[in-house]
Design a protein around this motif. Sequence first.
Motif, PDB file in Angstrom:
ATOM      1  N   GLY A 189       0.822  -1.203   0.000  1.00  0.00           N
ATOM      2  CA  GLY A 189       0.000   0.000   0.000  1.00  0.00           C
ATOM      3  C   GLY A 189       0.854   1.250   0.000  1.00  0.00           C
ATOM      4  O   GLY A 189       2.014   1.229  -0.389  1.00  0.00           O
ATOM      5  N   SER A 215      -2.025  -8.898   0.673  1.00  0.00           N
ATOM      6  CA  SER A 215      -2.002  -7.439   0.674  1.00  0.00           C
ATOM      7  C   SER A 215      -1.399  -6.939   1.975  1.00  0.00           C
ATOM      8  O   SER A 215      -1.509  -7.589   3.017  1.00  0.00           O
ATOM      9  N   CYS A 267      -1.122  -3.356   4.352  1.00  0.00           N
ATOM     10  CA  CYS A 267      -1.582  -1.988   4.584  1.00  0.00           C
ATOM     11  C   CYS A 267      -2.732  -1.678   3.612  1.00  0.00           C
ATOM     12  O   CYS A 267      -3.622  -2.487   3.420  1.00  0.00           O
ATOM     13  N   THR A 268      -2.686  -0.530   2.947  1.00  0.00           N
ATOM     14  CA  THR A 268      -3.769  -0.166   2.025  1.00  0.00           C
ATOM     15  C   THR A 268      -3.671  -0.908   0.698  1.00  0.00           C
ATOM     16  O   THR A 268      -4.484  -0.669  -0.197  1.00  0.00           O
ATOM     17  N   SER A 305      -4.719  -3.619   0.521  1.00  0.00           N
ATOM     18  CA  SER A 305      -6.017  -4.298   0.555  1.00  0.00           C
ATOM     19  C   SER A 305      -6.999  -3.656  -0.421  1.00  0.00           C
ATOM     20  O   SER A 305      -7.897  -4.327  -0.945  1.00  0.00           O
ATOM     21  N   THR A 349      -6.783  -3.772   7.192  1.00  0.00           N
ATOM     22  CA  THR A 349      -5.969  -2.780   6.512  1.00  0.00           C
ATOM     23  C   THR A 349      -5.395  -1.875   7.595  1.00  0.00           C
ATOM     24  O   THR A 349      -5.585  -2.120   8.792  1.00  0.00           O
ATOM     25  N   HIS A 350      -4.684  -0.842   7.215  1.00  0.00           N
ATOM     26  CA  HIS A 350      -4.143   0.094   8.204  1.00  0.00           C
ATOM     27  C   HIS A 350      -5.299   0.687   9.011  1.00  0.00           C
ATOM     28  O   HIS A 350      -6.329   1.073   8.455  1.00  0.00           O
ATOM     29  N   THR A 400      -4.731 -10.663   4.146  1.00  0.00           N
ATOM     30  CA  THR A 400      -4.598  -9.214   4.249  1.00  0.00           C
ATOM     31  C   THR A 400      -3.875  -8.876   5.551  1.00  0.00           C
ATOM     32  O   THR A 400      -4.184  -9.446   6.598  1.00  0.00           O
TER      33      THR A 400
END
Length: 320
Positions: free
Chosen positions: A79, A108, A110-111, A113, A129-130, A161
Amino acid sequence: MTRCVLVVGFAGVQALDMVGPFDVFAGASMYAVAHGATGYDVRVVSVDGAAVDTGTGLALAAAPLPDPQEPVDTVVLPGGPGTEAARRDPALIDWITAVSPNARRVVSVCTGSVLAAEAGLLDGCVATTHWAYAAQMAVEFPAVTVDPDPIFVRSSPRVWTAAGVTAGIDLALSLVEDDLGTDAAQSVARYLVMYLRRPGGQTQFAAPVWMPRARRRPIREVQERIEAAPGEGHSIAELARRAAMSPRHFTRVFTAEVGEAPGSYVERVRTEAARRQLEETDDPVAAIAARCGFGSSETLRRNFVRRLGISPDAYRKTFA
């Protein structure tokens, strides 16, 4: 045959989202080869093989995205600030969509995702995600159940993720443990000076929670009183009296203005107060619990475990 790991780069990527998993798999490969086992072939790839500019002055050489029909072991989607532009790049999203059926797993970080979600890999799944972007992702991808707390989640049989930034290292270590065993993963973790399994969830690493302000002055004044003296009783009846409302009307108005019920808000303020005192003082946990309105250290412990996934003692050891 070595396991092919593709770490996908794009302009504005978070460098550690890429380099962290890369180093874990590369280190595990050296361990595997030294012990007569199958290692990893780790590559950085990008659309057209363009150099990956992380936006912070660090640029990474990359090979072109390979034919998505060729089998691959692991695809890592990082991300970073450039994710918004990357998710609108049809060449990248089409490649992710095409390669995923031929990959043993897609990961994935962080972002990253968002890239997996954009490619439809997370529909009907739980993903993380973050923590700072979880609410936004939940709104943009309603078919995905976003959980902001775990360090990483197995979102489907083939998709994982990971949470913010360094969580990609945690996930990569877990995958190495699945592939090569605990000794290999532990050796890599020890070399990187990392936990093999980090305690708690990512919520514990978030900045102190911002407290939303109500528009109505009586509700704001109640908020200010709770925050100024978290250790006071703060019963619904007392808070309603301060706002010159009936308890039922106060609860309804407070929830509408602030976004959560008064009791939950009081508990959150108390948790934040306890967090700060655990970080900044050497006072006993029991004293902090009493001062912040929890009454006993056991009540504080249960609240911390429920909200942060970690005990007060463990939190203090990590952040004091």
